[in-house]
Design a protein around this motif. Structure first.
Motif, PDB file in Angstrom:
ATOM      1  N   VAL B 146       3.744 -13.921 -11.492  1.00 38.01           N
ATOM      2  CA  VAL B 146       3.295 -12.391 -12.101  1.00 38.01           C
ATOM      3  C   VAL B 146       2.930 -12.426 -13.562  1.00 38.01           C
ATOM      4  CG1 VAL B 146       4.776  -9.978 -12.806  1.00 38.01           C
ATOM      5  CG2 VAL B 146       4.918 -11.444  -9.894  1.00 38.01           C
ATOM      6  N   THR B 159      -0.080  -2.467 -13.675  1.00 36.13           N
ATOM      7  CA  THR B 159       0.944  -2.339 -12.820  1.00 36.13           C
ATOM      8  C   THR B 159       0.040  -3.027 -11.518  1.00 36.13           C
ATOM      9  OG1 THR B 159      -1.679  -0.914 -12.885  1.00 36.13           O
ATOM     10  CG2 THR B 159      -0.117   0.154 -13.348  1.00 36.13           C
ATOM     11  N   ALA B 161       0.294  -6.424 -11.822  1.00 40.61           N
ATOM     12  CA  ALA B 161       1.825  -7.176 -11.832  1.00 40.61           C
ATOM     13  C   ALA B 161       2.750  -6.411 -11.182  1.00 40.61           C
ATOM     14  CB  ALA B 161       1.714  -7.953 -12.957  1.00 40.61           C
ATOM     15  N   MET B 162       2.879  -5.630 -11.455  1.00 44.64           N
ATOM     16  CA  MET B 162       4.704  -4.944 -11.452  1.00 44.64           C
ATOM     17  C   MET B 162       4.506  -4.780  -9.973  1.00 44.64           C
ATOM     18  SD  MET B 162       7.537  -3.702 -13.169  1.00 44.64           S
ATOM     19  CE  MET B 162       8.719  -3.476 -11.767  1.00 44.64           C
ATOM     20  N   ARG B 163       3.290  -3.869  -9.047  1.00 48.31           N
ATOM     21  CA  ARG B 163       3.852  -4.617  -7.900  1.00 48.31           C
ATOM     22  C   ARG B 163       3.650  -5.797  -7.116  1.00 48.31           C
ATOM     23  NH1 ARG B 163       1.434   0.493  -5.259  1.00 48.31           N
ATOM     24  NH2 ARG B 163      -0.276   1.169  -6.576  1.00 48.31           N
ATOM     25  N   LEU B 165       4.814  -8.405  -8.254  1.00 51.87           N
ATOM     26  CA  LEU B 165       6.218  -8.368  -8.536  1.00 51.87           C
ATOM     27  C   LEU B 165       7.519  -7.974  -7.806  1.00 51.87           C
ATOM     28  CD1 LEU B 165       8.129  -9.844 -10.065  1.00 51.87           C
ATOM     29  CD2 LEU B 165       8.757  -7.982 -12.536  1.00 51.87           C
ATOM     30  N   LEU B 166       7.247  -6.804  -7.751  1.00 51.81           N
ATOM     31  CA  LEU B 166       8.043  -6.283  -6.604  1.00 51.81           C
ATOM     32  C   LEU B 166       7.966  -6.475  -4.990  1.00 51.81           C
ATOM     33  CD1 LEU B 166       8.136  -2.407  -7.785  1.00 51.81           C
ATOM     34  CD2 LEU B 166       9.961  -4.477  -7.617  1.00 51.81           C
ATOM     35  N   LEU B 169       9.368 -10.433  -4.781  1.00 59.45           N
ATOM     36  CA  LEU B 169      10.423 -10.349  -5.351  1.00 59.45           C
ATOM     37  C   LEU B 169      11.397  -9.510  -3.668  1.00 59.45           C
ATOM     38  CD1 LEU B 169      11.716  -9.039  -8.899  1.00 59.45           C
ATOM     39  CD2 LEU B 169      11.784 -11.438  -7.979  1.00 59.45           C
ATOM     40  N   LEU B 170      10.960  -8.958  -3.146  1.00 61.75           N
ATOM     41  CA  LEU B 170      11.182  -8.945  -1.656  1.00 61.75           C
ATOM     42  C   LEU B 170      10.797  -9.844  -1.188  1.00 61.75           C
ATOM     43  CD1 LEU B 170      12.001  -6.718   0.379  1.00 61.75           C
ATOM     44  CD2 LEU B 170       9.613  -5.630   0.648  1.00 61.75           C
ATOM     45  N   HIS B 225      -0.851  -6.197   2.713  1.00 60.92           N
ATOM     46  CA  HIS B 225      -1.839  -7.280   1.576  1.00 60.92           C
ATOM     47  C   HIS B 225      -2.241  -5.952   0.465  1.00 60.92           C
ATOM     48  CE1 HIS B 225      -4.745  -4.434   3.987  1.00 60.92           C
ATOM     49  NE2 HIS B 225      -5.736  -4.172   3.396  1.00 60.92           N
ATOM     50  N   PHE B 226      -1.597  -5.168   0.867  1.00 59.45           N
ATOM     51  CA  PHE B 226      -1.168  -4.005  -0.281  1.00 59.45           C
ATOM     52  C   PHE B 226      -1.270  -4.496  -1.869  1.00 59.45           C
ATOM     53  CE2 PHE B 226       2.960  -4.030   1.081  1.00 59.45           C
ATOM     54  CZ  PHE B 226       3.391  -4.056  -0.189  1.00 59.45           C
ATOM     55  N   TRP B 284     -10.527  -6.136   8.175  1.00 63.80           N
ATOM     56  CA  TRP B 284      -9.985  -5.263   7.759  1.00 63.80           C
ATOM     57  C   TRP B 284     -10.522  -6.205   6.116  1.00 63.80           C
ATOM     58  CZ3 TRP B 284      -9.533   0.360   7.833  1.00 63.80           C
ATOM     59  CH2 TRP B 284      -9.090   0.492   6.181  1.00 63.80           C
ATOM     60  N   GLN B 288     -13.804  -4.220   3.824  1.00 64.36           N
ATOM     61  CA  GLN B 288     -13.448  -3.874   2.966  1.00 64.36           C
ATOM     62  C   GLN B 288     -13.709  -4.388   1.586  1.00 64.36           C
ATOM     63  OE1 GLN B 288     -11.032  -0.906   1.492  1.00 64.36           O
ATOM     64  NE2 GLN B 288     -11.111  -0.765   3.860  1.00 64.36           N
ATOM     65  N   TYR B 301     -10.641  -9.122  -1.994  1.00 67.44           N
ATOM     66  CA  TYR B 301     -10.792  -8.588  -0.463  1.00 67.44           C
ATOM     67  C   TYR B 301     -11.448  -9.824  -0.065  1.00 67.44           C
ATOM     68  CZ  TYR B 301      -9.549  -3.846  -0.850  1.00 67.44           C
ATOM     69  OH  TYR B 301      -8.479  -2.754  -0.966  1.00 67.44           O
TER      70      TYR B 301
END
Lengths: 102, 486, 221
Positions: B146, B159, B161-163, B165-166, B169-170, B225-226, B284, B288, B301
């Motif tokens: 990250v 943004t 990197a933030m996504r 990271l979350l 961590l999850l 994969h979002f 998919w 994409q 993708y």
């Protein structure tokens, strides 16, 4: 049901509660807090179930794991908060842009 | 001399050298570049040393602290670990070389410590046989990845990197809760001991669900994969290469190990579900990729699609044994080399033209032939054309699917290849022509071009090395072909 | 949107019930690795089992975890400076006096926690956290690291914990022993050395995380 199991169930509850918060809230600070609540839940499960030996002293291995886990959580939280401030500075909001999901 | 060399703890060197190198680069930024390249070379030599040790003496085993499992932590390397370590060392060396040309000095001094710690963390992960230790290495990998994504700043990268990271961590927390349940159920976090002790029970099913979900999220398997395309497409090019080639493979590797040691006997239809998600990812991700208008997003993708192939192996493995697992090994290493080369080539294009819009690529073949060649070679492996590692992987996968009459998977593999050809040629086709808006080229350092060529050539070359590769892969029987292991 | 929230809650409730069921299915009496730990305590160099696990039996985890903490700082520094938080008001006399009194006390408490970790709850992380709190208090009153300490001295302090740990871990290797395999006779001393450096590094790292930027950066915005 003995006390360790009660605490462990509370830990599971915290994990799921944090998960809920992570999904429904948009503000990044709330998401970061939600992750921390999930982490606390996991730590509670680890520590609580270590005391299943009746009157015997608790198992020290999960305790050590939790200390390690807390340091990791603190590190991750620090990085996340720093990143959040940078996102806020760059975009004006501490939320993730919603449109880039496909 | 030979005796000493074969006695050396090469596995430990793979962990210690990059950690020390990272700290040294942090303390001595003035010589960070030289230290960084030196570290990457030493890691490559240590990986070769470990390979030689494994081929002559069998599996590598190191009980840290001398305690041994379950009290202590065991390091373990068999053919599968070796494959991942060699892959990491090769890509790591190429990326290190590339980065010296890519980053401005101010970013380069920040890059080295983060990157070398990531390299050490990846090696530590591939060598660990302890589920909790794997959690710590997983977090090391995630946090450094990250931080590297956000290294150059910019709105998209921050943004993304933030996504990332979350999500990471999850995924780690879900994995850790699974580890907690397994520990309290069976009194150990050692993989080998767990594989002996685990019996089907609600605890194991809960752990299977949590750990698989967490690791699948971190591996970015469709539909989780979002987070991958925004992060991988906005990171600096050498970082994108590492993320797509190595970091997603780290969580995949843990899932594979868990599967082989614990879950394969008790999981019922989970293999079928993995296959379904993998097929979804192939289709998919490829569709994409075909729709994208920017090179880096297209390549990102493509990673989503190529991860899908890895999961097609799970439903095919029970009847096919080594054929299916060899397919996975080929797909792992050839995708790592080819995708790293593609992201490097994309970085070169970006530097060359100041953008990565596919439609505006301007006479790249004539003016940047090495980069165009690297992209084409990597594309050959991604499409699965012979001769290449990607071809071997998809060919073996196709064999396994045909032998079991899985025509649906045959169709997916075939269609995925056609779509891959579509998106690779979408980029290549635009490299020959003059763009509507022409631009003056900005020079790209030769080593950035050669690094991409070397890795792409590696992806082709491993297509010719099947017998030594397979012999090394079978050290320690990681796939339980000859009975229960490891 | 309302229907979606309802569905989400239902799914999470199912998850909670499933996980809760798995937890309740665990055996009532289980000691995990406690007997193994107690059996080897006399060779660990300390008398507190959690410290023995952290710094000896599973010391490798702790070594990597020191690297995680360092990594978080490297990550924050690589962001190139955070937007400075503007304090609502100047630190008042209460905060100033409190800091003057508390910081020395916190340093003593950290030292005590470090020492007591060998035989009672405590140790490097708890001590480091207390030290880090002292650093945060100081920064809240406007104190900043002097310029001459901000370069190499700071960097060396930040990595000292993990570097000393690495050296101690690698010491047994030339003798043909395993990584982190302490000689039981010296284990206690070695663990204390590792923990002492770790405490200082953890404390300084936490305080540096709060500051949020490399103090030698030219223009932290």
């Amino acid at each position: 049901m003995s006390v360790p199991f009660l605490y462990a169930l509370v830990g599971i509850g915290l994990f799921c509660l944090g998960f809920h918060g992570l999904i429904v809230y948009d503000h990044l600070l709330r998401k970061i807090l939600a992750i921390n609540i999930m982490g606390s839940g996991v730590f509670l499960v680890l520590v609580a179930l270590a005391k299943r030996g009746g009157e015997a002293a608790p198992d020290p291995v999960p305790h050590a794991m939790v200390i390690t886990g807390i340091v990791v959580a603190v590190s991750a939280t620090a990085l996340a908060l720093g990143l959040m401030l940078k996102v806020q500075a760059a975009t004006g909001h501490a939320v993730l842009p919603g449109k880039s999901r496909d | 001399m030979q005796a000493i060399l074969s006695e050396l703890p090469w596995g430990l060197f793979l962990i210690l050298i990059p950690l020390i190198g990272g700290i040294a680069c942090f303390l001595l930024p003035v010589v960070a570049r030289r230290l960084g390249l030196l570290t990457a070379s030493l890691v490559l030599s240590a990986a070769v040393g470990l390979g030689w040790q494994l081929s002559s003496r069998g599996v590598y085993h190191h009980a840290v602290g001398g305690w041994g499992a379950p009290l202590g932590i065991d390091l373990y390397a068999d053919g599968l670990s070796l494959l991942m370590l060699v892959m990491t060392a090769l890509v790591g060396f190429g990326v290190s070389l590339y980065a010296t040309g890519y980053f401005k000095p101010g970013h380069l001094v920040r890059f080295w410590p983060l990157w070398l710690l990531l390299l050490g963390a990846l090696n530590a992960l591939f060598l660990s046989a302890d589920l909790f230790n794997l959690y710590v290495t997983l977090e090391l990998v995630g946090l450094s990845a990250v931080a590297l994504t956000a290294l150059q700043g910019g709105r998209d990268a921050l943004t993304g990197a933030m996504r990332y990271l979350l999500a990471t961590l999850l995924g780690s927390l879900a994995y850790l809760l699974g580890v907690a349940l397994l520990y309290h159920g069976f009194g150990t976090v050692d993989l080998v001991l767990l594989s002996e002790r685990v019996v089907p029970s609600p605890v194991v099913w809960a752990a299977l669900g949590l750990m698989s979900a967490g690791l699948i999220l971190k591996t970015a398997l469709f539909p989780l994969h979002f987070w991958l395309p925004p992060a991988h497409a906005s990171a600096p090019a050498p970082v994108s290469a590492v993320l797509s080639a190595l970091v997603v493979k780290a969580s995949f590797y843990i899932l594979l190990r868990l599967w082989l040691a614990i879950f394969s006997d008790i999981s019922g239809d989970v293999a079928g579900l993995f296959g379904l998600l993998g097929a979804g990812a192939v289709l998919w991700g490829s569709l994409q990729a075909l729709r994208q208008t920017r090179v880096k997003l297209l390549v990102a993708y493509s990673t989503v699609a190529q991860i899908g192939y890895l999961f097609l192996v799970y439903p095919l493995a029970p009847g096919m044994g080594i054929t299916a697992w060899s397919a996975m090994a080929y797909l792992l290493i050839s995708h790592a080399l080819a995708k790293a080369a593609m992201f490097m080539a994309a970085g070169n294009l970006m530097q060359f033209g100041g953008h990565d819009r596919i439609a505006d690529l301007d006479r790249v073949v004539q003016r940047l032939p090495l980069t165009a060649g690297a992209f084409a070679l990597a594309g050959v492996s991604i499409m699965g054309l012979p001769p290449s590692g990607g071809f071997n992987g998809k060919w073996l996968l196709l064999q396994a699917a045909l032998a079991q009459g899985r025509w649906d998977l045959v169709g997916v593999i075939f269609l995925g290849g056609v779509l891959a050809a579509g998106y690779v040629f979408k980029v290549l086709g635009n490299t020959f022509t003059q763009a509507p808006r022409t631009h003056e080229p900005i020079s790209v350092p030769a080593r950035m071009q050669w690094a991409a060529v070397l890795l792409a050539a590696g992806a082709i070359l491993i297509g010719f090395l099947s017998s030594p590769l397979m012999a090394l892969l079978e050290v320690g029987d990681p796939f339980n072909i000859n009975g229960k292991g490891p | 949107m309302a229907g979606y929230a309802w569905l989400l809650r239902l799914l999470l409730l199912l998850l909670a019930v499933g996980l809760g069921y798995a937890v309740l299915s665990l055996p009532d009496q289980a000691q995990g690795l406690q007997p193994d730990v107690l059996g080897k305590m006399d060779q660990s160099g300390v008398t507190h089992p959690v410290t023995a696990v952290l710094l000896n039996f599973r010391g490798y985890d702790t070594l990597l975890e020191m690297a995680v903490l360092l990594l978080a700082l490297l990550g924050i520094w690589s962001l190139g400076g955070l937007p400075e938080a503007r304090p609502e008001s100047e630190p008042g006399p209460v905060l100033g006096t409190l800091t003057q009194v508390l910081v020395p006390v916190l340093i003593v408490v950290a030292g005590y926690l470090l020492w007591t970790g060998a035989h009672a709850p405590g140790g490097a992380f708890q001590a480091g956290a207390v030290l880090g709190a002292a650093g945060v208090l100081l920064q809240l009153t406007g104190w900043r690291l002097p310029r001459r300490a901000a370069g190499h001295p700071l960097r060396i302090t930040l990595v000292a914990g993990v570097a000393v740990f690495l050296i101690v871990a690698a010491l047994p290797l030339p003798g043909g022993r395993q990584l982190l395999e302490y000689d039981p006779n010296y284990a206690g001393v070695l663990i204390l050395v590792v923990e002492a450096f770790a405490t200082v590094s953890i404390g300084v790292t936490l305080a540096a995380l709060f500051f949020g930027a490399d103090p030698t950066d030219k223009a932290p915005k």
